[in-house]
Design a protein around this motif. Structure first.
Motif, PDB file in Angstrom:
ATOM      1  N   SER A 217       0.823  -1.207   0.000  1.00 18.19           N
ATOM      2  CA  SER A 217       0.000   0.000   0.000  1.00 18.19           C
ATOM      3  C   SER A 217       0.862   1.264   0.000  1.00 18.19           C
ATOM      4  O   SER A 217       0.351   2.348   0.163  1.00 18.19           O
ATOM      5  CB  SER A 217      -0.894  -0.004   1.230  1.00 18.19           C
ATOM      6  OG  SER A 217      -0.090  -0.105   2.397  1.00 18.19           O
TER       7      SER A 217
ATOM      8  N   ASN B 234       8.874  12.681   3.418  1.00 17.05           N
ATOM      9  CA  ASN B 234       8.700  11.236   3.498  1.00 17.05           C
ATOM     10  C   ASN B 234      10.035  10.521   3.406  1.00 17.05           C
ATOM     11  O   ASN B 234      10.322   9.606   4.167  1.00 17.05           O
ATOM     12  CB  ASN B 234       7.785  10.751   2.374  1.00 17.05           C
ATOM     13  CG  ASN B 234       6.361  10.544   2.830  1.00 17.05           C
ATOM     14  OD1 ASN B 234       6.043   9.539   3.439  1.00 17.05           O
ATOM     15  ND2 ASN B 234       5.525  11.527   2.553  1.00 17.05           N
TER      16      ASN B 234
ATOM     17  N   ALA C  31       2.243   2.979   1.997  1.00 13.42           N
ATOM     18  CA  ALA C  31       2.345   3.492   3.365  1.00 13.42           C
ATOM     19  C   ALA C  31       3.151   4.779   3.446  1.00 13.42           C
ATOM     20  O   ALA C  31       4.007   4.939   4.295  1.00 13.42           O
ATOM     21  CB  ALA C  31       2.949   2.424   4.296  1.00 13.42           C
ATOM     22  N   LEU C  32       2.870   5.711   2.547  1.00 13.35           N
ATOM     23  CA  LEU C  32       3.525   7.025   2.623  1.00 13.35           C
ATOM     24  C   LEU C  32       2.815   7.861   3.682  1.00 13.35           C
ATOM     25  O   LEU C  32       1.612   7.730   3.872  1.00 13.35           O
ATOM     26  CB  LEU C  32       3.455   7.725   1.267  1.00 13.35           C
ATOM     27  CG  LEU C  32       4.153   6.982   0.126  1.00 13.35           C
ATOM     28  CD1 LEU C  32       3.931   7.706  -1.194  1.00 13.35           C
ATOM     29  CD2 LEU C  32       5.633   6.836   0.411  1.00 13.35           C
ATOM     30  N   TYR C  33       3.583   8.720   4.358  1.00 12.93           N
ATOM     31  CA  TYR C  33       2.967   9.582   5.375  1.00 12.93           C
ATOM     32  C   TYR C  33       2.179  10.682   4.667  1.00 12.93           C
ATOM     33  O   TYR C  33       2.756  11.539   3.999  1.00 12.93           O
ATOM     34  CB  TYR C  33       4.041  10.194   6.273  1.00 12.93           C
ATOM     35  CG  TYR C  33       5.027   9.173   6.796  1.00 12.93           C
ATOM     36  CD1 TYR C  33       4.590   8.025   7.445  1.00 12.93           C
ATOM     37  CD2 TYR C  33       6.392   9.339   6.614  1.00 12.93           C
ATOM     38  CE1 TYR C  33       5.483   7.080   7.910  1.00 12.93           C
ATOM     39  CE2 TYR C  33       7.301   8.398   7.076  1.00 12.93           C
ATOM     40  CZ  TYR C  33       6.833   7.274   7.726  1.00 12.93           C
ATOM     41  OH  TYR C  33       7.717   6.346   8.175  1.00 12.93           O
ATOM     42  N   PRO C  34       0.850  10.681   4.806  1.00  8.40           N
ATOM     43  CA  PRO C  34       0.018  11.543   3.970  1.00  8.40           C
ATOM     44  C   PRO C  34       0.191  13.030   4.231  1.00  8.40           C
ATOM     45  O   PRO C  34      -0.035  13.841   3.338  1.00  8.40           O
ATOM     46  CB  PRO C  34      -1.411  11.095   4.299  1.00  8.40           C
ATOM     47  CG  PRO C  34      -1.320  10.400   5.599  1.00  8.40           C
ATOM     48  CD  PRO C  34       0.062   9.838   5.708  1.00  8.40           C
ATOM     49  N   THR C  35       0.594  13.393   5.461  1.00 10.18           N
ATOM     50  CA  THR C  35       0.690  14.821   5.761  1.00 10.18           C
ATOM     51  C   THR C  35       2.069  15.379   5.429  1.00 10.18           C
ATOM     52  O   THR C  35       2.293  16.576   5.528  1.00 10.18           O
ATOM     53  CB  THR C  35       0.398  15.088   7.249  1.00 10.18           C
ATOM     54  OG1 THR C  35       1.273  14.266   8.026  1.00 10.18           O
ATOM     55  CG2 THR C  35      -1.032  14.747   7.585  1.00 10.18           C
ATOM     56  N   LYS C  36       2.988  14.508   5.025  1.00  7.09           N
ATOM     57  CA  LYS C  36       4.336  14.969   4.719  1.00  7.09           C
ATOM     58  C   LYS C  36       4.546  15.019   3.207  1.00  7.09           C
ATOM     59  O   LYS C  36       3.974  14.221   2.472  1.00  7.09           O
ATOM     60  CB  LYS C  36       5.369  14.025   5.344  1.00  7.09           C
ATOM     61  CG  LYS C  36       5.290  13.952   6.850  1.00  7.09           C
ATOM     62  CD  LYS C  36       6.416  13.086   7.383  1.00  7.09           C
ATOM     63  CE  LYS C  36       6.310  12.864   8.866  1.00  7.09           C
ATOM     64  NZ  LYS C  36       6.366  14.110   9.642  1.00  7.09           N
TER      65      LYS C  36
ATOM     66  N   LYS D  25       5.595  17.786  -3.404  1.00  2.63           N
ATOM     67  CA  LYS D  25       4.167  17.443  -3.431  1.00  2.63           C
ATOM     68  C   LYS D  25       3.811  16.507  -2.294  1.00  2.63           C
ATOM     69  O   LYS D  25       4.654  15.811  -1.747  1.00  2.63           O
ATOM     70  CB  LYS D  25       3.834  16.764  -4.761  1.00  2.63           C
ATOM     71  CG  LYS D  25       3.930  17.705  -5.944  1.00  2.63           C
ATOM     72  CD  LYS D  25       3.224  17.095  -7.127  1.00  2.63           C
ATOM     73  CE  LYS D  25       3.193  18.095  -8.260  1.00  2.63           C
ATOM     74  NZ  LYS D  25       2.538  17.577  -9.447  1.00  2.63           N
ATOM     75  N   LYS D  26       2.521  16.495  -1.985  1.00  2.00           N
ATOM     76  CA  LYS D  26       2.004  15.542  -1.001  1.00  2.00           C
ATOM     77  C   LYS D  26       1.650  14.241  -1.724  1.00  2.00           C
ATOM     78  O   LYS D  26       1.240  14.272  -2.889  1.00  2.00           O
ATOM     79  CB  LYS D  26       0.749  16.116  -0.338  1.00  2.00           C
ATOM     80  CG  LYS D  26       1.019  17.304   0.560  1.00  2.00           C
ATOM     81  CD  LYS D  26       1.334  16.868   1.983  1.00  2.00           C
ATOM     82  CE  LYS D  26       1.887  17.995   2.824  1.00  2.00           C
ATOM     83  NZ  LYS D  26       0.914  19.049   3.086  1.00  2.00           N
TER      84      LYS D  26
ATOM     85  N   PHE E 206      12.343  11.435   6.506  1.00  2.00           N
ATOM     86  CA  PHE E 206      11.882  11.146   7.865  1.00  2.00           C
ATOM     87  C   PHE E 206      12.805  10.175   8.621  1.00  2.00           C
ATOM     88  O   PHE E 206      13.250  10.462   9.725  1.00  2.00           O
ATOM     89  CB  PHE E 206      10.458  10.596   7.818  1.00  2.00           C
ATOM     90  CG  PHE E 206       9.839  10.378   9.166  1.00  2.00           C
ATOM     91  CD1 PHE E 206       9.552  11.456   9.992  1.00  2.00           C
ATOM     92  CD2 PHE E 206       9.545   9.099   9.615  1.00  2.00           C
ATOM     93  CE1 PHE E 206       8.974  11.259  11.238  1.00  2.00           C
ATOM     94  CE2 PHE E 206       8.965   8.894  10.864  1.00  2.00           C
ATOM     95  CZ  PHE E 206       8.678   9.973  11.669  1.00  2.00           C
TER      96      PHE E 206
ATOM     97  N   ALA F 176      -0.852  12.358  -1.807  1.00  2.00           N
ATOM     98  CA  ALA F 176      -2.188  12.250  -2.399  1.00  2.00           C
ATOM     99  C   ALA F 176      -2.233  12.844  -3.806  1.00  2.00           C
ATOM    100  O   ALA F 176      -3.122  12.544  -4.588  1.00  2.00           O
ATOM    101  CB  ALA F 176      -3.212  12.936  -1.506  1.00  2.00           C
ATOM    102  N   ARG F 177      -1.249  13.721  -4.114  1.00  2.00           N
ATOM    103  CA  ARG F 177      -1.246  14.360  -5.430  1.00  2.00           C
ATOM    104  C   ARG F 177      -0.548  13.510  -6.485  1.00  2.00           C
ATOM    105  O   ARG F 177      -0.464  13.915  -7.635  1.00  2.00           O
ATOM    106  CB  ARG F 177      -0.538  15.724  -5.366  1.00  2.00           C
ATOM    107  CG  ARG F 177      -1.059  16.650  -4.304  1.00  2.00           C
ATOM    108  CD  ARG F 177      -2.374  17.249  -4.668  1.00  2.00           C
ATOM    109  NE  ARG F 177      -2.355  17.926  -5.952  1.00  2.00           N
ATOM    110  CZ  ARG F 177      -3.425  18.339  -6.596  1.00  2.00           C
ATOM    111  NH1 ARG F 177      -4.605  18.137  -6.077  1.00  2.00           N
ATOM    112  NH2 ARG F 177      -3.325  18.959  -7.751  1.00  2.00           N
TER     113      ARG F 177
END
Ligand code: ATP
Ligand code: MG
Lengths: 372, 289
Positions: free
Chosen positions: A85, A97, A87-92, A131-132, A100, A134-135
Motif C-alpha cells: 500500500s 517522506n 504506506a507514505l505519510y500523507p501529511t508529509k 508534493k504531497k 523522515f 495524495a497528489r
C-alpha cells in the motif's frame, strides 16, 4: 557469503491455533535477489514482518552479517521495507517522506538534503519532491516508497508485493526498473510477489512457500524445470503444468506410457530410462504446455519424442502462440502451439510430445522422481 | 437533458425549500426573540409585542448582565463566572481530547491482550448517565481535596469526556492502515514519535470533532457544575440559573436574555469558527499540498 540467514523460523500468532511459519530455513547471499512466492495466506507477509522485526518470532533465529538480530527492535536491524500500500505519510511532502527516517536517526541536515537529492535522481522523482503523496499517481507513489527505503542505505531491502496495485503496463515498466536498480546497486533484496513473471524475471533465486513451509528454493530455471513436488510444479508456470496419473510400461523400444485421447485414440509416449524401477507402477506425469507442440523436423529426430493426431477442444490465442486444450485420459492438457500454423477447435491436429523435459511424481509422496 | 436541468423549479424543489425554511424559522425564532428582547428597555418589553423590534435600542441589559446583575447574594454580573467556565472548559477540552487521541492510538495501533474488552468497557462509559456518577465522584473529589474547585471540575469533565473522545479517535485510527505504523517503526520512530509526528498531524478532522463536541458538552453542563462547585468557582450555566432565579423587585427580562446570550455565545462561536475548520479538515486530502 550469505548476508541473511533464516534458521528454522517459527511463528505462531497470539491466540492463533496453527503455526503460521513452520520452520523456515533460507540463506540469502549478499547482493542476491530472492523472490518469495506462494498462495495467499501461506505466510509470506508474516515472514517479511518477522525479518523486519515488526512481528516477534516464536522460534528460530535470524542472522545478518553474522549478527543475530532476532531480538532487535526494527529500527536497529538496518532493514527497509516497501509495502504493497506504499504506506507514505500523507501529511508529509515527498521530500519529508524520504527524509523522515534519516531525521529520526539524527543525520545532519546537509547530508539529508544530499541523500534526498541522490535518491530522487535515482528514481527520477525530483520534480515531485514538494508534493504531497495524495497528489501523485500510483506509479509515482511507488517510486517514493522505494525512495524512502533506498535513502537509508540499509543492508537488506524487503518488498511485499510492491507492484500489485499498479496497472499491467506500469507493472512491467516498474519491474524492469527494479531489475535495473538492483543490477546497479547490488543490494540484497527479498521480494514477495503473486506474479509468476515477476518472480521468474527478477529473481536470482525463488523460494516457494506453502502453509508456512518452504517447498523449494532454487534458481528460476531449477524451480521451473525440476520442481521438487507436485505443489511447486503446479504453482510455477502459466498456463500451469498438467498432471496425468498413469502406469509405466515396458516394450521392445524401451519404457513408455499410454495416453488416450477424447475419442478413444491411444498414443504411446516414450519415457526416460530412470523410471525402470517404476515399471508396472503408477506415476504422475507432469507436462508443461511447451512440451506439446506442432511437429518440427529437427526435434522429431530426437529420442523420447513422439507424435500423434489428437482432437483440439479449445484454442486460446495469446499473440505469439496459441494455447490449445486437448483431453488426455479425461484430463484437460494445455499445449503451446505456434500461431503461424493455426488450428481450429473441434478439429484434429498432429501434435508432437517432447518427453525429454517432462517430470514424474510419486503419487504417494507427491515428490518428483529424480533421475539418477 | 439540459432542459430538464434548466427547468429546475419543480414543485418538489419548492416543497423541499419550503419545509427547510419553516424548520429554520422554528429553530431561529427563540434566538431572534432573545436577541431582540436583550436590546429592549424593561418598559419596552412590557408594552410591545414579543417579536417587535426595540423602539429604542439599548445595551443596558447586556452591561447589567455582564457586570451588575445579582446572582444570589453578590451583584457583580456574570463576568466572573464566564471566565470560570473558560478556566474549566479549555483545560478539560484539551486534556480530554489529548487523552482520547492517545487512548485511541494505543487501542487501535498497539493492541495488547484485552484491548478490545477495555474499549468495550470504555464505550460503556458513554452510556452512564451523569446522575449515576455524582456520589462516587463527590467522594473521590473530597478524598483528593479538590471539592468545589475548578481543577476538580476539570477532572470530572475529563473523566466523563474521555469515554467519548476515545471512541472518536479509536474509530478514526482503526481506519488508518497499520502499514503506516510499520513503515514509521522501520524508519526508526518510537511509540511517541509515531503518535506526535505521524498520527496526530493526520487527525485534524477528528480533533475538530472532539473539540467541538467536548467544548459544547462541558460549557453547557449544568449538573456537574451545580454539584461540584460553589460560590466563586461556579461556571456560567449555574450563574445564569441563579441570576434568573434571583427575584429582587421587577423581573428584568432584557438582563436575563442578555445573560443567556452571553452564556451561549462561546459555543456559537466555536461552531461558526471551528465548524469551518472541521469541513476544511475533512477535505484536506483533496487540496493541493
Ligand atoms: N496479525 C495476525 N494475527 C493472526 N493471524 C494472522 C495475522 N496476520 C496474518 N495472520 C494469519 O497468518 C497467515 C499468513 O498470513 P500472511 O499475511 O503472512 O499471508 P501472505 O502469504 O502474505 O498472504 P497474501 O498473499 O494474501 O498477502 C494467514 O492465515 C493469516 O490469517
Ligand atoms: Mg501478504
Amino acid at each position: 557469503m550469505s548476508q541473511l540467514e533464516l534458521r528454522d523460523i517459527r511463528k505462531t500468532y497470539p491466540g492463533a491455533h496453527d503455526e503460521t511459519l513452520k520452520g523456515i530455513n533460507i540463506d540469502v547471499a549478499s547482493g542476491e535477489f530472492l523472490t518469495l512466492v506462494g498462495p495467499s495466506g501461506c505466510g509470506k507477509s508474516t515472514l517479511m514482518s518477522s525479518i523486519a522485526g515488526l512481528e516477534a518470532i516464536t522460534g528460530g533465529s535470524m542472522v545478518v552479517n553474522g549478527v543475530d538480530i532476532s531480538a532487535m527492535e526494527p529500527r536497529d536491524r538496518d532493514i527497509a521495507m516497501v509495502f504493497q500500500s506504499y504506506a507514505l505519510y500523507p501529511t508529509k511532502s515527498v521530500r519529508e517522506n524520504i527524509a523522515f527516517g534519516l531525521k529520526i536517526r539524527g543525520m545532519p541536515k546537509d547530508d539529508i538534503e544530499r541523500e534526498v537529492e541522490r535518491v530522487a535522481d535515482l528514481l527520477q522523482i525530483s520534480p515531485l519532491l514538494d508534493k504531497k503523496p495524495a497528489r501523485l499517481s500510483g506509479g509515482q507513489q511507488q517510486r517514493v516508497a522505494m525512495g524512502r527505503a533506498l535513502a537509508r542505505r540499509p543492508k537488506i531491502y524487503l518488498f511485499d508485493e510492491p507492484l500489485s496495485n499498479l496497472d499491467a503496463k506500469l507493472r512491467v515498466e516498474m519491474r524492469t526498473e527494479i531489475k535495473k536498480l538492483h543490477q546497479r546497486l547490488k543490494t540484497t533484496v527479498v521480494y514477495v510477489t503473486h506474479d509468476q513473471i515477476e518472480a521468474m524475471t527478477l529473481a536470482d533465486r525463488i523460494a516457494v512457500l506453502k502453509d508456512g513451509e518452504l517447498q523449494q528454493l532454487g534458481t528460476p530455471k531449477e524451480v521451473y524445470d525440476t520442481p521438487e513436488n507436485l505443489f511447486v510444479a503446479g504453482f510455477i508456470g502459466s498456463p500451469s503444468m498438467s498432471f496425468i496419473e498413469l502406469e509405466i510400461e515396458r516394450s521392445e523400444a524401451g519404457l513408455s506410457v499410454t495416453v488416450e485421447g477424447s475419442d478413444g485414440r491411444k498414443l504411446s509416449l516414450p519415457v526416460p530410462d530412470y523410471l525402470a524401477n517404476w515399471v508396472g507402477k503408477r506415476v504422475i506425469l507432469g507436462i508443461r504446455p511447451e512440451h506439446i507442440s506442432q511437429p518440427d523436423n529437427i526435434k522429431s529426430e530426437h529420442s523420447l519424442v513422439a507424435s500423434g493426431s489428437l482432437t483440439v477442444e479449445v484454442t486460446e490465442p495469446t499473440g505469439p502462440d496459441i494455447i490449445a486444450v486437448i483431453r488426455l485420459n479425461g484430463i484437460d492438457v494445455h499445449c503451446r502451439l505456434d500461431a503461424e500454423h493455426p488450428v481450429n477447435w473441434g478439429e484434429d491436429a498432429e501434435l508432437m510430445f517432447d518427453m525429454n523435459k517432462v517430470v514424474f511424481f510419486d503419487p504417494a509422496t507427491e515428490k518428483r522422481i529424480r533421475p539418477n | 437533458m439540459t432542459d430538464v436541468v434548466r427547468r429546475g423549479v419543480r414543485p418538489s424543489r419548492i416543497a423541499i425549500y419550503g419545509v427547510l425554511l419553516l424548520a429554520c424559522l422554528v429553530y431561529l425564532i427563540p434566538l431572534i426573540i432573545m436577541l431582540i428582547t436583550s436590546f429592549k428597555t424593561p418598559m419596552d418589553i412590557r408594552s410591545s409585542n414579543l417579536l417587535a423590534l426595540p423602539t429604542d435600542w439599548t445595551t443596558i441589559g447586556w452591561t447589567k448582565a455582564w457586570a451588575e446583575a445579582c446572582t444570589g447574594v453578590q451583584c457583580e454580573g456574570v463576568k466572573g463566572f464566564f471566565w470560570n467556565s473558560f478556566k474549566m472548559a479549555v483545560p478539560a477540552v484539551l486534556i480530554s481530547t489529548l487523552l482520547g487521541a492517545f487512548n485511541g492510538y494505543v487501542l487501535s495501533k498497539w493492541k495488547f491482550r484485552g484491548a478490545d474488552l477495555m474499549f468495550g468497557m470504555l464505550l460503556f462509559g458513554c452510556f452512564v448517565p451523569f446522575q449515576v456518577v455524582l456520589l462516587p465522584m463527590a467522594q473521590t473529589l473530597g478524598m483528593l481535596g479538590m471539592a468545589n474547585t475548578t481543577p476538580g471540575l476539570v477532572l470530572v469533565h475529563v473523566t466523563y469526556g474521555v469515554a467519548f473522545t476515545t471512541l472518536f479517535f479509536r474509530n478514526y485510527y482503526v481506519a488508518i492502515p497499520d502499514a503506516l505504523i510499520k513503515a514509521a517503526r522501520l524508519d526508526g520512530a518510537g511509540f511517541f514519535t509515531i503518535f506526535f509526528r505521524i498520527l496526530l498531524p493526520m487527525s485534524t478532522p477528528i480533533i475538530m470533532v472532539s473539540l467541538i463536541w467536548q467544548f459544547t458538552q462541558i460549557w453547557n453542563d449544568f449538573l456537574f457544575g451545580v454539584v461540584f462547585s460553589s460560590g466563586e468557582s461556579q461556571p456560567i450555566t449555574v450563574a445564569l440559573n441563579n441570576l434568573v432565579n434571583t427575584s429582587t423587585g421587577v423581573k428584568e427580562y432584557n438582563v436575563d436574555m442578555a445573560a443567556a446570550m452571553i452564556a451561549a455565545l462561546p459555543t456559537l462561536v466555536v461552531y461558526i469558527v471551528a465548524g469551518k475548520y472541521f469541513i476544511r479538515g475533512l477535505t484536506a486530502g483533496s487540496e493541493k499540498g
